[in-house]
Design an enzyme around this catalytic site. Structure first.
Site: not given
Ligand SMILES: NC(=O)c1ccc[n+]([C@@H]2O[C@H](COP(=O)([O-])OP(=O)(O)OC[C@H]3O[C@@H](n4cnc5c(N)ncnc54)[C@H](OP(=O)(O)O)[C@@H]3O)[C@@H](O)[C@H]2O)c1
Length: 251
Positions: A3, A5-6, A79, A143, A156, A158, A160
Protein backbone atom coordinates in the site's frame (compact mmCIF):
# COMPACT_ATOMS: atom_id res chain seq x y z
CA UNK A 1 6.06 -2.09 1.65
CA UNK A 2 2.40 -2.81 0.90
CA UNK A 3 0.00 0.00 0.00
CA UNK A 4 2.80 2.43 -0.85
CA UNK A 5 1.00 4.31 -3.61
CA UNK A 6 -0.62 6.77 -1.22
CA UNK A 7 -1.03 7.98 2.34
CA UNK A 8 0.92 6.37 5.16
CA UNK A 9 2.53 3.80 2.84
CA UNK A 10 4.03 6.48 0.61
CA UNK A 11 5.34 8.39 3.64
CA UNK A 12 6.93 5.23 5.09
CA UNK A 13 8.51 4.37 1.72
CA UNK A 14 9.99 7.89 1.46
CA UNK A 15 11.26 7.79 5.02
CA UNK A 16 12.91 4.36 4.62
CA UNK A 17 14.49 5.40 1.32
CA UNK A 18 15.95 8.51 2.99
CA UNK A 19 17.66 6.12 5.41
CA UNK A 20 19.17 4.18 2.49
CA UNK A 21 16.62 1.38 2.02
CA UNK A 22 15.77 -0.04 -1.39
CA UNK A 23 11.97 -0.17 -1.40
CA UNK A 24 9.56 -2.56 -3.12
CA UNK A 25 6.57 -0.27 -3.68
CA UNK A 26 3.36 -2.27 -3.71
CA UNK A 27 -0.06 -0.93 -4.80
CA UNK A 28 -3.42 -2.33 -5.87
CA UNK A 29 -4.60 -0.41 -8.99
CA UNK A 30 -3.32 3.13 -8.66
CA UNK A 31 -0.29 2.86 -10.95
CA UNK A 32 -0.01 6.64 -11.44
CA UNK A 33 0.14 7.28 -7.70
CA UNK A 34 2.64 4.43 -7.25
CA UNK A 35 4.85 6.01 -9.90
CA UNK A 36 4.66 9.31 -7.97
CA UNK A 37 5.90 7.47 -4.88
CA UNK A 38 8.72 5.96 -6.91
CA UNK A 39 9.70 9.40 -8.22
CA UNK A 40 9.70 10.83 -4.67
CA UNK A 41 12.13 8.25 -3.23
CA UNK A 42 15.77 9.03 -2.57
CA UNK A 43 18.35 6.57 -3.83
CA UNK A 44 18.05 3.95 -6.53
CA UNK A 45 16.96 0.35 -7.05
CA UNK A 46 13.33 0.76 -5.97
CA UNK A 47 10.61 -1.01 -7.98
CA UNK A 48 6.81 -1.16 -8.38
CA UNK A 49 4.60 -4.19 -7.82
CA UNK A 50 0.82 -4.42 -8.34
CA UNK A 51 -1.37 -6.94 -6.49
CA UNK A 52 -4.94 -6.99 -5.21
CA UNK A 53 -4.37 -8.43 -1.75
CA UNK A 54 -8.07 -9.24 -1.36
CA UNK A 55 -7.36 -12.21 -3.67
CA UNK A 56 -6.17 -15.27 -1.79
CA UNK A 57 -3.33 -16.12 -4.19
CA UNK A 58 -2.05 -12.54 -4.45
CA UNK A 59 0.25 -12.45 -1.42
CA UNK A 60 2.37 -15.37 -2.65
CA UNK A 61 2.48 -13.96 -6.19
CA UNK A 62 3.56 -10.57 -4.83
CA UNK A 63 6.21 -12.11 -2.59
CA UNK A 64 7.68 -14.17 -5.45
CA UNK A 65 7.79 -11.14 -7.74
CA UNK A 66 9.57 -9.02 -5.11
CA UNK A 67 12.10 -11.74 -4.31
CA UNK A 68 12.79 -12.28 -8.03
CA UNK A 69 13.66 -8.56 -8.30
CA UNK A 70 15.29 -7.87 -4.91
CA UNK A 71 16.71 -11.27 -3.92
CA UNK A 72 16.20 -10.59 -0.21
CA UNK A 73 13.85 -8.61 2.04
CA UNK A 74 15.03 -7.30 5.43
CA UNK A 75 11.86 -5.46 6.46
CA UNK A 76 8.22 -6.24 5.65
CA UNK A 77 5.69 -3.45 6.26
CA UNK A 78 2.08 -4.69 6.10
CA UNK A 79 0.30 -1.39 5.52
CA UNK A 80 -2.31 -1.89 2.77
CA UNK A 81 -5.84 -2.06 4.13
CA UNK A 82 -9.42 -1.06 3.42
CA UNK A 83 -12.00 0.66 5.58
CA UNK A 84 -15.43 -0.26 4.16
CA UNK A 85 -18.47 1.10 5.98
CA UNK A 86 -21.05 -1.57 6.95
CA UNK A 87 -22.91 -0.30 10.02
CA UNK A 88 -25.00 -2.98 11.69
CA UNK A 89 -28.79 -2.52 11.39
CA UNK A 90 -28.45 -0.44 8.22
CA UNK A 91 -26.47 -2.98 6.15
CA UNK A 92 -28.25 -5.93 4.55
CA UNK A 93 -26.94 -9.42 5.15
CA UNK A 94 -25.36 -9.85 1.72
CA UNK A 95 -23.47 -6.53 1.93
CA UNK A 96 -22.47 -7.29 5.53
CA UNK A 97 -21.03 -10.67 4.52
CA UNK A 98 -19.19 -9.17 1.55
CA UNK A 99 -17.67 -6.40 3.69
CA UNK A 100 -16.41 -8.91 6.25
CA UNK A 101 -14.91 -11.18 3.62
CA UNK A 102 -13.17 -8.35 1.72
CA UNK A 103 -11.90 -6.69 4.89
CA UNK A 104 -10.55 -9.83 6.54
CA UNK A 105 -8.94 -10.98 3.28
CA UNK A 106 -7.16 -7.65 2.75
CA UNK A 107 -6.41 -6.47 6.28
CA UNK A 108 -5.63 -9.78 7.99
CA UNK A 109 -5.11 -12.77 5.70
CA UNK A 110 -2.76 -10.98 3.28
CA UNK A 111 -0.51 -9.68 6.12
CA UNK A 112 -0.56 -13.15 7.70
CA UNK A 113 0.48 -14.80 4.44
CA UNK A 114 3.19 -12.23 3.67
CA UNK A 115 4.48 -12.50 7.25
CA UNK A 116 4.97 -16.26 6.97
CA UNK A 117 6.78 -15.94 3.63
CA UNK A 118 8.95 -13.14 5.03
CA UNK A 119 9.75 -15.00 8.25
CA UNK A 120 10.77 -18.16 6.38
CA UNK A 121 13.04 -16.18 4.07
CA UNK A 122 14.52 -14.06 6.87
CA UNK A 123 15.38 -17.17 8.89
CA UNK A 124 16.96 -18.82 5.84
CA UNK A 125 18.99 -15.66 5.09
CA UNK A 126 20.22 -15.45 8.68
CA UNK A 127 21.21 -19.11 8.74
CA UNK A 128 23.09 -18.90 5.46
CA UNK A 129 24.93 -15.68 6.37
CA UNK A 130 25.71 -16.17 10.05
CA UNK A 131 23.78 -15.66 13.26
CA UNK A 132 24.50 -11.97 13.74
CA UNK A 133 23.68 -10.95 10.18
CA UNK A 134 19.92 -11.19 10.53
CA UNK A 135 17.92 -8.02 10.57
CA UNK A 136 14.44 -9.32 9.86
CA UNK A 137 11.66 -7.03 10.99
CA UNK A 138 7.93 -7.15 10.36
CA UNK A 139 5.83 -4.04 10.94
CA UNK A 140 2.05 -4.25 10.90
CA UNK A 141 0.04 -1.06 10.54
CA UNK A 142 -2.94 -1.58 12.80
CA UNK A 143 -5.38 1.00 14.20
CA UNK A 144 -6.73 2.59 17.34
CA UNK A 145 -10.03 1.06 16.20
CA UNK A 146 -8.77 -2.33 17.40
CA UNK A 147 -9.21 -1.05 20.97
CA UNK A 148 -11.83 1.66 20.71
CA UNK A 149 -14.26 -0.18 18.43
CA UNK A 150 -15.46 0.72 14.93
CA UNK A 151 -19.25 0.97 15.08
CA UNK A 152 -19.58 1.80 11.36
CA UNK A 153 -16.98 -0.73 10.21
CA UNK A 154 -16.93 -3.65 12.67
CA UNK A 155 -14.94 -5.90 10.32
CA UNK A 156 -12.22 -3.24 10.17
CA UNK A 157 -11.94 -3.09 13.96
CA UNK A 158 -11.92 -6.89 14.16
CA UNK A 159 -9.27 -7.17 11.44
CA UNK A 160 -6.97 -4.76 13.29
CA UNK A 161 -7.50 -6.44 16.68
CA UNK A 162 -6.59 -9.76 15.05
CA UNK A 163 -3.57 -8.14 13.38
CA UNK A 164 -2.35 -7.01 16.81
CA UNK A 165 -2.82 -10.50 18.19
CA UNK A 166 -0.99 -11.99 15.21
CA UNK A 167 1.90 -9.54 15.73
CA UNK A 168 2.23 -10.58 19.35
CA UNK A 169 2.12 -14.29 18.50
CA UNK A 170 4.70 -13.88 15.74
CA UNK A 171 6.91 -11.78 18.01
CA UNK A 172 7.02 -14.66 20.50
CA UNK A 173 7.53 -17.32 17.80
CA UNK A 174 10.23 -15.43 15.89
CA UNK A 175 12.27 -13.65 18.58
CA UNK A 176 14.47 -16.72 19.16
CA UNK A 177 15.38 -16.53 15.45
CA UNK A 178 16.27 -12.81 15.61
CA UNK A 179 13.15 -11.55 13.82
CA UNK A 180 11.27 -8.73 15.52
CA UNK A 181 7.62 -7.85 15.03
CA UNK A 182 5.90 -4.53 15.78
CA UNK A 183 2.36 -3.26 15.52
CA UNK A 184 1.60 0.45 15.09
CA UNK A 185 -1.88 1.65 16.07
CA UNK A 186 -2.64 5.11 14.65
CA UNK A 187 -5.76 7.11 15.36
CA UNK A 188 -7.02 9.28 12.51
CA UNK A 189 -4.33 10.22 9.98
CA UNK A 190 -4.75 12.80 7.21
CA UNK A 191 -4.96 10.44 4.19
CA UNK A 192 -7.55 9.46 1.58
CA UNK A 193 -8.91 6.81 3.98
CA UNK A 194 -9.80 9.48 6.52
CA UNK A 195 -10.85 12.38 4.27
CA UNK A 196 -14.60 11.75 4.34
CA UNK A 197 -14.57 11.45 8.13
CA UNK A 198 -12.43 14.53 8.71
CA UNK A 199 -14.18 16.85 6.26
CA UNK A 200 -17.77 15.60 6.59
CA UNK A 201 -20.43 16.42 9.17
CA UNK A 202 -18.54 14.52 11.88
CA UNK A 203 -15.21 16.29 11.25
CA UNK A 204 -15.49 18.75 14.13
CA UNK A 205 -16.43 15.93 16.50
CA UNK A 206 -13.36 13.93 15.42
CA UNK A 207 -11.07 16.90 16.01
CA UNK A 208 -12.62 17.51 19.43
CA UNK A 209 -11.34 14.06 20.51
CA UNK A 210 -7.77 15.17 19.83
CA UNK A 211 -5.90 17.11 22.54
CA UNK A 212 -3.35 18.15 19.88
CA UNK A 213 -6.15 19.91 18.01
CA UNK A 214 -5.33 17.94 14.86
CA UNK A 215 -5.03 14.39 13.60
CA UNK A 216 -1.70 12.71 12.78
CA UNK A 217 0.20 13.30 9.56
CA UNK A 218 1.41 10.34 7.46
CA UNK A 219 4.97 11.54 8.13
CA UNK A 220 4.47 11.10 11.91
CA UNK A 221 3.37 7.48 11.41
CA UNK A 222 6.30 7.02 9.01
CA UNK A 223 8.75 8.26 11.65
CA UNK A 224 7.50 5.58 14.07
CA UNK A 225 7.55 2.87 11.38
CA UNK A 226 11.10 3.80 10.37
CA UNK A 227 12.21 3.66 14.00
CA UNK A 228 10.74 0.15 14.33
CA UNK A 229 12.26 -0.92 11.01
CA UNK A 230 15.78 0.34 11.61
CA UNK A 231 16.42 1.51 15.15
CA UNK A 232 14.12 -0.04 17.75
CA UNK A 233 15.90 -2.27 20.26
CA UNK A 234 15.09 -5.98 20.16
CA UNK A 235 13.35 -5.71 23.52
CA UNK A 236 10.54 -3.73 21.84
CA UNK A 237 9.45 -6.77 19.80
CA UNK A 238 5.80 -7.63 20.37
CA UNK A 239 4.98 -4.02 21.15
CA UNK A 240 1.75 -2.38 20.02
CA UNK A 241 2.59 1.31 19.72
CA UNK A 242 -0.22 3.84 20.08
CA UNK A 243 0.01 6.78 17.68
CA UNK A 244 -3.20 8.64 18.41
CA UNK A 245 -2.13 11.91 20.06
CA UNK A 246 -3.72 10.89 23.37
CA UNK A 247 -7.16 10.79 21.73
CA UNK A 248 -7.71 7.31 23.17
CA UNK A 249 -5.75 6.04 26.18
CA UNK A 250 -5.99 2.34 26.88
CA UNK A 251 -4.94 0.72 30.12
N1 LIG B 1 -5.87 7.05 7.63
C1 LIG B 1 -6.23 6.77 8.87
O1 LIG B 1 -6.92 7.57 9.56
C2 LIG B 1 -5.77 5.49 9.52
C3 LIG B 1 -6.00 5.33 10.89
C4 LIG B 1 -5.58 4.16 11.53
C5 LIG B 1 -4.95 3.18 10.79
N2 LIG B 1 -4.75 3.36 9.46
C6 LIG B 1 -4.09 2.26 8.73
O2 LIG B 1 -2.95 2.76 8.03
C7 LIG B 1 -2.76 1.98 6.84
C8 LIG B 1 -2.64 2.91 5.64
O3 LIG B 1 -3.82 3.70 5.59
P1 LIG B 1 -3.93 4.99 4.64
O4 LIG B 1 -4.83 5.92 5.34
O5 LIG B 1 -2.59 5.42 4.18
O6 LIG B 1 -4.75 4.33 3.43
P2 LIG B 1 -5.09 4.90 1.97
O7 LIG B 1 -4.63 6.30 1.81
O8 LIG B 1 -6.51 4.56 1.73
O9 LIG B 1 -4.16 3.97 1.03
C9 LIG B 1 -4.41 2.60 1.01
C10 LIG B 1 -3.27 1.87 0.34
O10 LIG B 1 -3.55 0.47 0.38
C11 LIG B 1 -3.67 -0.04 -0.93
N3 LIG B 1 -4.75 -1.02 -0.99
C12 LIG B 1 -6.05 -0.85 -0.63
N4 LIG B 1 -6.74 -1.98 -0.86
C13 LIG B 1 -5.87 -2.88 -1.35
C14 LIG B 1 -5.97 -4.22 -1.80
N5 LIG B 1 -7.14 -4.89 -1.83
N6 LIG B 1 -4.86 -4.83 -2.26
C15 LIG B 1 -3.70 -4.18 -2.26
N7 LIG B 1 -3.51 -2.92 -1.86
C16 LIG B 1 -4.60 -2.28 -1.42
C17 LIG B 1 -3.95 1.17 -1.82
O11 LIG B 1 -3.52 0.92 -3.17
P3 LIG B 1 -4.17 1.77 -4.42
O12 LIG B 1 -3.66 3.18 -4.28
O13 LIG B 1 -3.67 1.08 -5.64
O14 LIG B 1 -5.66 1.69 -4.24
C18 LIG B 1 -3.10 2.24 -1.12
O15 LIG B 1 -1.75 2.11 -1.49
C19 LIG B 1 -3.92 1.00 6.78
O16 LIG B 1 -3.53 -0.23 7.34
C20 LIG B 1 -4.97 1.65 7.65
O17 LIG B 1 -5.88 0.71 8.19
C21 LIG B 1 -5.14 4.48 8.80
Amino acid sequence: MTGASRGIGRAVACSLARRGARVAIHYRVNAGAARETLAALSGTGHALFAADLAESAAAARLWNAVIAEFGRIDVLVNNAAIYDMHPPLSTDYRAWQAAWERTIATNLLAPANLSLLAAEAMVADTESRGADWGRGRIINISSRGAFRGEPDAPAYGASKAALNSMSQSLAKALAPRGIYVFSLAPGWVSTDMATAHLTGDGGAEVLAQHPLGRVATPEEIAAAATFCALDAPAVMTGGIIDLNGASYLRS
